[in-house]
Design a protein around this motif. Structure first.
Motif, PDB file in Angstrom:
ATOM      1  N   ALA A   1       0.836  -1.206   0.000  1.00  0.00           N
ATOM      2  CA  ALA A   1       0.000   0.000   0.000  1.00  0.00           C
ATOM      3  C   ALA A   1       0.869   1.254   0.000  1.00  0.00           C
ATOM      4  O   ALA A   1       0.587   2.232  -0.707  1.00  0.00           O
ATOM      5  CB  ALA A   1      -0.928  -0.006   1.210  1.00  0.00           C
ATOM      6  N   ALA A   2       1.949   1.228   0.786  1.00  0.00           N
ATOM      7  CA  ALA A   2       2.875   2.370   0.831  1.00  0.00           C
ATOM      8  C   ALA A   2       3.602   2.522  -0.500  1.00  0.00           C
ATOM      9  O   ALA A   2       3.791   3.631  -1.003  1.00  0.00           O
ATOM     10  CB  ALA A   2       3.871   2.185   1.964  1.00  0.00           C
ATOM     11  N   ARG A   3       3.994   1.409  -1.078  1.00  0.00           N
ATOM     12  CA  ARG A   3       4.711   1.441  -2.351  1.00  0.00           C
ATOM     13  C   ARG A   3       3.841   1.978  -3.476  1.00  0.00           C
ATOM     14  O   ARG A   3       4.310   2.733  -4.345  1.00  0.00           O
ATOM     15  CB  ARG A   3       5.177   0.029  -2.697  1.00  0.00           C
ATOM     16  CG  ARG A   3       5.972  -0.082  -3.987  1.00  0.00           C
ATOM     17  CD  ARG A   3       6.078  -1.534  -4.416  1.00  0.00           C
ATOM     18  NE  ARG A   3       4.739  -2.099  -4.676  1.00  0.00           N
ATOM     19  CZ  ARG A   3       4.488  -3.397  -4.754  1.00  0.00           C
ATOM     20  NH1 ARG A   3       5.455  -4.274  -4.597  1.00  0.00           N
ATOM     21  NH2 ARG A   3       3.251  -3.828  -4.996  1.00  0.00           N
ATOM     22  N   ASP A   4       2.553   1.608  -3.463  1.00  0.00           N
ATOM     23  CA  ASP A   4       1.652   1.967  -4.554  1.00  0.00           C
ATOM     24  C   ASP A   4       0.890   3.267  -4.299  1.00  0.00           C
ATOM     25  O   ASP A   4       0.081   3.685  -5.136  1.00  0.00           O
ATOM     26  CB  ASP A   4       0.658   0.842  -4.804  1.00  0.00           C
ATOM     27  CG  ASP A   4       1.362  -0.464  -5.204  1.00  0.00           C
ATOM     28  OD1 ASP A   4       2.468  -0.382  -5.759  1.00  0.00           O
ATOM     29  OD2 ASP A   4       0.799  -1.541  -4.947  1.00  0.00           O
TER      30      ASP A   4
ATOM     31  N   VAL B   1       1.174   9.579   1.537  1.00  0.00           N
ATOM     32  CA  VAL B   1       1.500   8.374   2.302  1.00  0.00           C
ATOM     33  C   VAL B   1       2.642   8.662   3.258  1.00  0.00           C
ATOM     34  O   VAL B   1       2.591   8.300   4.446  1.00  0.00           O
ATOM     35  CB  VAL B   1       1.864   7.216   1.355  1.00  0.00           C
ATOM     36  CG1 VAL B   1       2.444   6.043   2.145  1.00  0.00           C
ATOM     37  CG2 VAL B   1       0.638   6.767   0.576  1.00  0.00           C
ATOM     38  N   ALA B   2       3.689   9.324   2.758  1.00  0.00           N
ATOM     39  CA  ALA B   2       4.831   9.653   3.611  1.00  0.00           C
ATOM     40  C   ALA B   2       4.408  10.554   4.771  1.00  0.00           C
ATOM     41  O   ALA B   2       4.819  10.352   5.920  1.00  0.00           O
ATOM     42  CB  ALA B   2       5.924  10.329   2.784  1.00  0.00           C
TER      43      ALA B   2
ATOM     44  N   ILE C   1       4.582   9.603   8.778  1.00  0.00           N
ATOM     45  CA  ILE C   1       5.427  10.400   9.670  1.00  0.00           C
ATOM     46  C   ILE C   1       4.607  11.078  10.761  1.00  0.00           C
ATOM     47  O   ILE C   1       4.952  11.005  11.948  1.00  0.00           O
ATOM     48  CB  ILE C   1       6.218  11.451   8.863  1.00  0.00           C
ATOM     49  CG1 ILE C   1       7.221  10.765   7.940  1.00  0.00           C
ATOM     50  CG2 ILE C   1       6.938  12.429   9.793  1.00  0.00           C
ATOM     51  CD1 ILE C   1       7.860  11.694   6.935  1.00  0.00           C
ATOM     52  N   THR C   2       3.522  11.744  10.363  1.00  0.00           N
ATOM     53  CA  THR C   2       2.769  12.561  11.319  1.00  0.00           C
ATOM     54  C   THR C   2       1.794  11.748  12.174  1.00  0.00           C
ATOM     55  O   THR C   2       1.646  11.997  13.365  1.00  0.00           O
ATOM     56  CB  THR C   2       1.993  13.666  10.582  1.00  0.00           C
ATOM     57  OG1 THR C   2       1.107  13.061   9.636  1.00  0.00           O
ATOM     58  CG2 THR C   2       2.959  14.597   9.860  1.00  0.00           C
TER      59      THR C   2
ATOM     60  N   LEU D   1       9.296  17.790   3.657  1.00  0.00           N
ATOM     61  CA  LEU D   1       8.524  17.160   4.739  1.00  0.00           C
ATOM     62  C   LEU D   1       9.446  16.510   5.758  1.00  0.00           C
ATOM     63  O   LEU D   1       9.289  16.701   6.976  1.00  0.00           O
ATOM     64  CB  LEU D   1       7.582  16.108   4.140  1.00  0.00           C
ATOM     65  CG  LEU D   1       6.828  15.209   5.129  1.00  0.00           C
ATOM     66  CD1 LEU D   1       5.768  16.013   5.864  1.00  0.00           C
ATOM     67  CD2 LEU D   1       6.188  14.023   4.399  1.00  0.00           C
ATOM     68  N   LEU D   2      10.425  15.764   5.278  1.00  0.00           N
ATOM     69  CA  LEU D   2      11.346  15.070   6.171  1.00  0.00           C
ATOM     70  C   LEU D   2      12.201  16.050   6.963  1.00  0.00           C
ATOM     71  O   LEU D   2      12.402  15.886   8.174  1.00  0.00           O
ATOM     72  CB  LEU D   2      12.235  14.121   5.357  1.00  0.00           C
ATOM     73  CG  LEU D   2      11.543  12.877   4.786  1.00  0.00           C
ATOM     74  CD1 LEU D   2      12.375  12.254   3.677  1.00  0.00           C
ATOM     75  CD2 LEU D   2      11.291  11.856   5.893  1.00  0.00           C
TER      76      LEU D   2
END
Length: 606
Positions: free
Chosen positions: A10-13, A56-57, A61-62, A101-102
């Motif tokens: 899911a994260a990859r796509d 997704v990122a 993270i948040t 973001l990072l």
């Protein structure tokens, strides 16, 4: 594991809704563990950063508190980058929004991969100027070099990113800094053909220095065939007459071999001869005394050049002579073209000339390069492949290669013998040991019709055993000789393992049949695990005294491993002594304290 795959995919796509569905109502400890799980080396956050899935990122993270410094493995252009932090991945992939973001959430802008590459260097590599500027604004260090000593400026120059190079120079990046092999940003420009950046560097104080091989940027441009760089640099007042002439000569050799342009090579060599005459720097007679070069002599005059142009093979030999004189015999470019020319002769059926050329290149490499050099190993592997081809095709009768094979085997031993102690067991040492064993197999095969190998061959094999060389995981020569994994070493097949002939010779010469590797495996364990169908090999080891009761670090005997692998058994009755039977009883029925100290090790083996 299936659930972890769902989160990863899911994260990859970029399937944010699917990710929320699986993570929203789970305990934080479980979410934390899921986000730390690596699949194919990467975490969910890493693949989101790699593929540019900002939402997704951001969610990971948040909301999920993903570790923004947790590293993993990611693939870029077919190369696996190890220990890459998320910021490096986002910078390399050019996803500016994720980079911001990072950083806004506290990512270390100077974090590094396993090779010490920073996010800034990753952005410089692929030309992401806006990311470069953003990272610098947030305290990224422009001078952090990777493990090879290559800086951000060097990689920008090599990749031809003019705006990034100009920006880094405006920040006072060191234009004369050297890498581990002594090259500078000027060398990188010369090799890549970036004339605009080269001018920029020179205008900002870059110096024409030499690298570890004695190469100037001018010679580097000649070797890579960038004529426009050569033509620009030879106009500089800082370039001497000799440097200018040698650059033209070397460029001619490059045109001949790399571009197969004989006419342009001849034109450049003629131009160099005219320059020599104009400045009074006549070429000293240079007749090669090397057998491999067949006493060829470099051209001295225009008339020499015209005669040579009628013979393509003589022109190619001129190119070798030019490289040997200017670059030196151990330079990678010199060695490469000597080996290439030898391969051409071999393809044409002139095996002896090929061997002579390759022998010369190898001698120079072992004289000039450090032990276990990639170049030296490549030369030795090429010899092994050549000899294997000759044996398979049955063409050794036209070229008696027994002495040549023994010489190469001794060269292999020299590499192992001179290798630093700290390299033992590492990949380079392991590969060298495998090459050595393949050469040993070829020697044994070559002399097999003669019933027995000559004393010199046996002496060299014995020397290998006395070294007690250990490859990866502590595997010795006999472990590797009985393992089918030893078969794969290069692009082309050489010898097939396990190799019974080599095993017989190693045993005859007194190798320890019960030697153990790091996992406690003896050659019997390795043979049972890798080659369950080779019952004959197991019987060879057992007949030569291999102890069937020895247990490895997992407490398993070879027969247990054999049964697990193939459901096969070996009749051990002929190989079990009364001592072994007694030891089994003692171990099962006696307390350890009752066993005499000098028998403890023997009993524990059962």
């Amino acid at each position: 594991m299936e659930f972890k795959n769902v989160v990863f995919n899911a994260a990859r796509d970029g399937k944010l809704s699917k990710l929320k569905f699986f993570l929203e109502h789970r305990p934080s400890t479980e979410v934390h563990e899921l986000l730390r799980t690596r699949i194919q080396g990467a975490t969910p956050l890493l693949v989101a950063c790699r593929n540019g899935h900002f939402q997704v990122a951001e969610y990971l993270i948040t909301k999920c508190k993903a570790d923004i410094e947790l590293t993993g493995s990611v693939n870029f252009d077919g190369e696996m980058i190890e220990d890459a932090p998320p910021l490096w991945v986002a910078a390399a992939a050019g996803h500016e929004d994720i980079v911001k973001l990072l950083v806004e959430h506290g990512a270390n802008v100077n974090s590094t991969t396993r090779t010490n590459s920073t996010p800034l260097r990753a952005a410089c590599f692929d030309g992401h100027l806006r990311i470069v500027m953003y990272l610098v604004d947030h305290k990224a260090d422009v001078e952090i070099a990777n493990r090879h000593g290559h800086t951000c400026l060097m990689i920008a120059c090599f990749k031809g990113h003019y705006e990034i190079a100009a920006y880094l120079i405006s920040l006072k990046a060191d234009v004369n800094r050297k890498s581990g092999k002594g090259n500078t940003a000027l060398h990188d420009c010369a090799e890549s053909g970036s004339l605009d950046i080269l001018r920029l560097l020179l205008n900002n104080g870059a110096k024409m220095d030499v690298d570890a091989y004695g190469m100037t940027p001018l010679l580097a441009a000649s070797v890579t065939g960038h004529a426009h760089i050569v033509e620009y640099l030879i106009t500089l007042s800082s370039v001497s007459n000799r440097e200018r002439i040698e650059a033209l000569e070397l460029l001619g050799a490059t045109y001949l071999d790399k571009k197969r342009d004989f006419m342009e090579a001849a034109r450049l060599w003629g131009r160099a001869l005219d320059e020599r005459e104009r400045v009074g720097l006549l070429k000293c007679p240079h007749r090669s005394l090397i057998l491999a070069f067949e006493n060829s002599e470099e051209i001295q005059t225009r008339s020499d050049l015209e005669r040579t142009m009628a013979d393509p093979d003589a022109m190619r030999m001129q190119a070798l002579l030019v490289r040997e004189r200017i670059l030196g015999p151990a330079h990678p470019d010199t060695a490469y073209w000597i080996r290439y020319r030898g391969a051409v002769y071999a393809d044409a059926g002139d095996i002896r000339r090929c061997i002579n050329l390759w022998m010369y290149a190898l001698e120079m490499q072992q004289l000039m390069l450090e032990p276990l050099s990639v170049m030296t190993q490549s030369s030795l592997l090429s010899f092994a492949e050549l000899f294997a081809y000759m044996l398979n095709k049955g063409i050794t009768g036209t070229c008696d290669i027994g002495g040549d094979m023994l010489g190469i085997f001794r060269s292999c031993l020299k590499e192992l013998e001179n290798a630093p102690k700290e390299e033992h067991g590492k990949m380079a040492y392991h590969k060298m040991l495998l090459i050595t064993l393949h050469m040993a197999c070829l020697l044994v095969e070559y002399f097999r019709p003669r019933k027995s190998a000559p004393r010199a061959v046996l002496a060299s094999l014995y020397k290998l055993l006395k070294m007690n060389a250990k490859g990866r995981d502590g595997n010795g020569s006999l472990h590797l000789a009985v393992s089918r994994e030893s078969s794969t070493i290069g692009r082309y097949p050489i010898c097939s393992f396990p190799n019974r002939s080599l095993v017989y010779h190693l045993l005859d010469l007194g190798t320890d049949v019960d030697a153990r590797n790091d996992a406690g495996d003896t050659p019997l364990h390795v043979a049972a695990r890798n080659n369950p169908s080779h019952a004959e090999l197991l019987h060879i080891l057992l007949k030569r005294g291999a102890h069937p009761d020895i247990r490895n670090s997992q407490g398993k005997t070879f027969s247990q491993i054999l049964w697990e692998q193939s459901k096969e058994t070996v009749n051990l009755v002929p190989f079990v002594s009364l001592q072994c039977l007694a030891a089994r009883v003692v171990k099962d029925r006696c307390r350890p304290a009752c066993i005499p100290p000098h028998l403890v090790d023997f009993v524990n083996q059962h």
